[in-house]
Design a protein around this motif. Structure first.
Motif, mmCIF file in Angstrom:
data_model
loop_
_atom_site.group_PDB
_atom_site.id
_atom_site.type_symbol
_atom_site.label_atom_id
_atom_site.label_comp_id
_atom_site.label_asym_id
_atom_site.label_seq_id
_atom_site.Cartn_x
_atom_site.Cartn_y
_atom_site.Cartn_z
ATOM 1 N N SER A 46 0.828 -1.211 0.000
ATOM 2 C CA SER A 46 0.000 0.000 0.000
ATOM 3 C C SER A 46 0.858 1.254 0.000
ATOM 4 O O SER A 46 0.344 2.355 0.158
ATOM 5 C CB SER A 46 -0.917 0.008 1.225
ATOM 6 O OG SER A 46 -0.160 0.252 2.404
ATOM 7 N N GLY A 47 2.149 1.089 -0.167
ATOM 8 C CA GLY A 47 3.044 2.240 -0.148
ATOM 9 C C GLY A 47 3.352 2.693 1.261
ATOM 10 O O GLY A 47 3.909 3.763 1.468
ATOM 11 N N GLY A 48 2.974 1.889 2.243
ATOM 12 C CA GLY A 48 3.257 2.240 3.628
ATOM 13 C C GLY A 48 2.355 3.323 4.165
ATOM 14 O O GLY A 48 2.652 3.952 5.171
ATOM 15 N N CYS A 49 1.239 3.549 3.520
ATOM 16 C CA CYS A 49 0.338 4.625 3.932
ATOM 17 C C CYS A 49 -0.856 4.051 4.694
ATOM 18 O O CYS A 49 -1.548 3.172 4.200
ATOM 19 C CB CYS A 49 -0.148 5.393 2.708
ATOM 20 S SG CYS A 49 -1.173 6.811 3.112
ATOM 21 N N LEU A 50 -1.054 4.541 5.898
ATOM 22 C CA LEU A 50 -2.204 4.152 6.700
ATOM 23 C C LEU A 50 -3.059 5.379 6.975
ATOM 24 O O LEU A 50 -2.548 6.498 7.010
ATOM 25 C CB LEU A 50 -1.758 3.541 8.032
ATOM 26 C CG LEU A 50 -1.023 2.209 7.945
ATOM 27 C CD1 LEU A 50 -0.552 1.786 9.328
ATOM 28 C CD2 LEU A 50 -1.916 1.144 7.345
ATOM 29 N N ALA A 51 -4.340 5.162 7.209
ATOM 30 C CA ALA A 51 -5.260 6.263 7.475
ATOM 31 C C ALA A 51 -5.492 6.399 8.971
ATOM 32 O O ALA A 51 -5.881 5.438 9.634
ATOM 33 C CB ALA A 51 -6.585 6.009 6.765
ATOM 34 N N PHE A 52 -5.255 7.597 9.483
ATOM 35 C CA PHE A 52 -5.522 7.911 10.883
ATOM 36 C C PHE A 52 -6.284 9.224 10.943
ATOM 37 O O PHE A 52 -5.930 10.180 10.254
ATOM 38 C CB PHE A 52 -4.218 8.048 11.673
ATOM 39 C CG PHE A 52 -3.406 6.782 11.753
ATOM 40 C CD1 PHE A 52 -3.875 5.682 12.439
ATOM 41 C CD2 PHE A 52 -2.170 6.696 11.137
ATOM 42 C CE1 PHE A 52 -3.123 4.512 12.518
ATOM 43 C CE2 PHE A 52 -1.410 5.544 11.211
ATOM 44 C CZ PHE A 52 -1.896 4.447 11.906
ATOM 45 N N ALA A 53 -7.288 9.291 11.780
ATOM 46 C CA ALA A 53 -8.110 10.499 11.914
ATOM 47 C C ALA A 53 -7.938 11.103 13.301
ATOM 48 O O ALA A 53 -7.834 10.391 14.289
ATOM 49 C CB ALA A 53 -9.588 10.158 11.689
ATOM 50 N N THR A 97 -3.160 3.353 17.906
ATOM 51 C CA THR A 97 -2.154 2.714 17.048
ATOM 52 C C THR A 97 -1.204 3.760 16.479
ATOM 53 O O THR A 97 0.020 3.564 16.465
ATOM 54 C CB THR A 97 -2.837 1.941 15.899
ATOM 55 O OG1 THR A 97 -3.702 0.960 16.465
ATOM 56 C CG2 THR A 97 -1.821 1.279 14.986
ATOM 57 N N TYR A 98 -1.746 4.875 16.035
ATOM 58 C CA TYR A 98 -0.937 5.987 15.530
ATOM 59 C C TYR A 98 0.060 6.440 16.595
ATOM 60 O O TYR A 98 1.258 6.586 16.319
ATOM 61 C CB TYR A 98 -1.870 7.128 15.115
ATOM 62 C CG TYR A 98 -1.198 8.452 14.868
ATOM 63 C CD1 TYR A 98 -0.542 8.709 13.672
ATOM 64 C CD2 TYR A 98 -1.223 9.457 15.841
ATOM 65 C CE1 TYR A 98 0.069 9.932 13.450
ATOM 66 C CE2 TYR A 98 -0.614 10.680 15.618
ATOM 67 C CZ TYR A 98 0.025 10.914 14.422
ATOM 68 O OH TYR A 98 0.634 12.123 14.212
ATOM 69 N N GLU A 99 -0.414 6.647 17.807
ATOM 70 C CA GLU A 99 0.462 7.101 18.894
ATOM 71 C C GLU A 99 1.524 6.047 19.218
ATOM 72 O O GLU A 99 2.682 6.375 19.486
ATOM 73 C CB GLU A 99 -0.351 7.451 20.142
ATOM 74 C CG GLU A 99 -1.249 8.665 19.966
ATOM 75 C CD GLU A 99 -0.487 9.968 19.713
ATOM 76 O OE1 GLU A 99 0.710 10.063 20.066
ATOM 77 O OE2 GLU A 99 -1.095 10.902 19.155
ATOM 78 N N TRP A 100 1.137 4.766 19.203
ATOM 79 C CA TRP A 100 2.077 3.682 19.480
ATOM 80 C C TRP A 100 3.187 3.656 18.433
ATOM 81 O O TRP A 100 4.364 3.555 18.758
ATOM 82 C CB TRP A 100 1.325 2.351 19.536
ATOM 83 C CG TRP A 100 2.174 1.169 19.880
ATOM 84 C CD1 TRP A 100 2.676 0.838 21.108
ATOM 85 C CD2 TRP A 100 2.626 0.153 18.983
ATOM 86 N NE1 TRP A 100 3.409 -0.329 21.026
ATOM 87 C CE2 TRP A 100 3.395 -0.771 19.737
ATOM 88 C CE3 TRP A 100 2.455 -0.073 17.627
ATOM 89 C CZ2 TRP A 100 3.978 -1.894 19.179
ATOM 90 C CZ3 TRP A 100 3.041 -1.196 17.061
ATOM 91 C CH2 TRP A 100 3.793 -2.091 17.833
ATOM 92 N N LEU A 101 2.799 3.769 17.156
ATOM 93 C CA LEU A 101 3.785 3.766 16.080
ATOM 94 C C LEU A 101 4.705 4.977 16.174
ATOM 95 O O LEU A 101 5.911 4.864 15.972
ATOM 96 C CB LEU A 101 3.090 3.723 14.714
ATOM 97 C CG LEU A 101 2.455 2.379 14.362
ATOM 98 C CD1 LEU A 101 1.539 2.527 13.151
ATOM 99 C CD2 LEU A 101 3.522 1.329 14.109
ATOM 100 N N LYS A 102 4.157 6.135 16.503
ATOM 101 C CA LYS A 102 4.998 7.317 16.697
ATOM 102 C C LYS A 102 6.000 7.080 17.818
ATOM 103 O O LYS A 102 7.158 7.475 17.717
ATOM 104 C CB LYS A 102 4.130 8.533 17.039
ATOM 105 C CG LYS A 102 3.596 9.256 15.844
ATOM 106 C CD LYS A 102 2.802 10.494 16.201
ATOM 107 C CE LYS A 102 3.377 11.279 17.334
ATOM 108 N NZ LYS A 102 2.592 12.419 17.765
ATOM 109 N N GLY A 103 5.558 6.420 18.881
ATOM 110 C CA GLY A 103 6.432 6.118 20.007
ATOM 111 C C GLY A 103 7.572 5.183 19.634
ATOM 112 O O GLY A 103 8.614 5.162 20.290
ATOM 113 N N LEU A 104 7.377 4.409 18.575
ATOM 114 C CA LEU A 104 8.430 3.508 18.084
ATOM 115 C C LEU A 104 9.404 4.220 17.150
ATOM 116 O O LEU A 104 10.399 3.646 16.737
ATOM 117 C CB LEU A 104 7.816 2.321 17.336
ATOM 118 C CG LEU A 104 7.003 1.345 18.159
ATOM 119 C CD1 LEU A 104 6.405 0.278 17.247
ATOM 120 C CD2 LEU A 104 7.854 0.704 19.239
#
Length: 147
Positions: A46-53, A97-104
């Motif tokens: 998917s090009g590494g693109c995820l949707a977060f709102a 999930t967005y916050e968790w990934l940012k934390g990584l």
């Protein structure tokens, strides 16, 4: 070759590496298997693109978004053939999930506009310079440090 482990994870995409990381952080011995020559799974496709709102990135860019808009967009993109309960589950947990990934260490320059989204909400990682397997890079790096 004999190997001992407590957990075998099949698939080296974002979900597989995230599961391996959480299990390793909990002290479990983990083996992750990937059938392809490169890791990344559907996250890379998917090009590494995820949707977060409702992200801090959107807020800084002046973009108003909500779980309801994300849910509606995801259902519409799936032509309403996607599993409504599964989409709801994703939307319910997407900001954490967005916050968790940012934390990584995953980061993105700005929210991008994905085709058919009503808002700019695409999160494309800058963690790895190539488009091949960008998302799993941060969870993989963390998981490997525990092995």
């Amino acid at each position: 070759m004999d190997m001992q482990t407590e957990l075998v994870i099949v698939g080296g995409g974002l979900a597989g590496f995230s599961a391996a990381l959480v299990a390793a952080q909990a002290g479990h011995a983990v083996i992750l298997l990937e059938k392809m020559s490169e890791t990344g799974g559907s996250s890379a496709m998917s090009g590494g693109c995820l949707a977060f709102a409702g992200t801090d990135m959107q807020q800084r860019a002046g973009i108003s978004d909500s779980d309801a808009r994300l849910f509606d967009d995801l259902r519409e993109v799936g032509k309403f053939e996607n599993d409504e309960a599964l989409v709801r589950l994703y939307v319910t947990h997407q900001l954490a999930t967005y916050e968790w990934l940012k934390g990584l260490g995953c980061s993105s320059a700005r929210p991008s506009r994905r085709p058919r989204d009503s808002r700019c909400r695409g999160f494309i990682t800058l963690t790895r310079p190539t488009c091949c397997a960008p998302w799993p890079h941060a969870p993989r790096k963390q998981a490997e440090s525990l092995s």
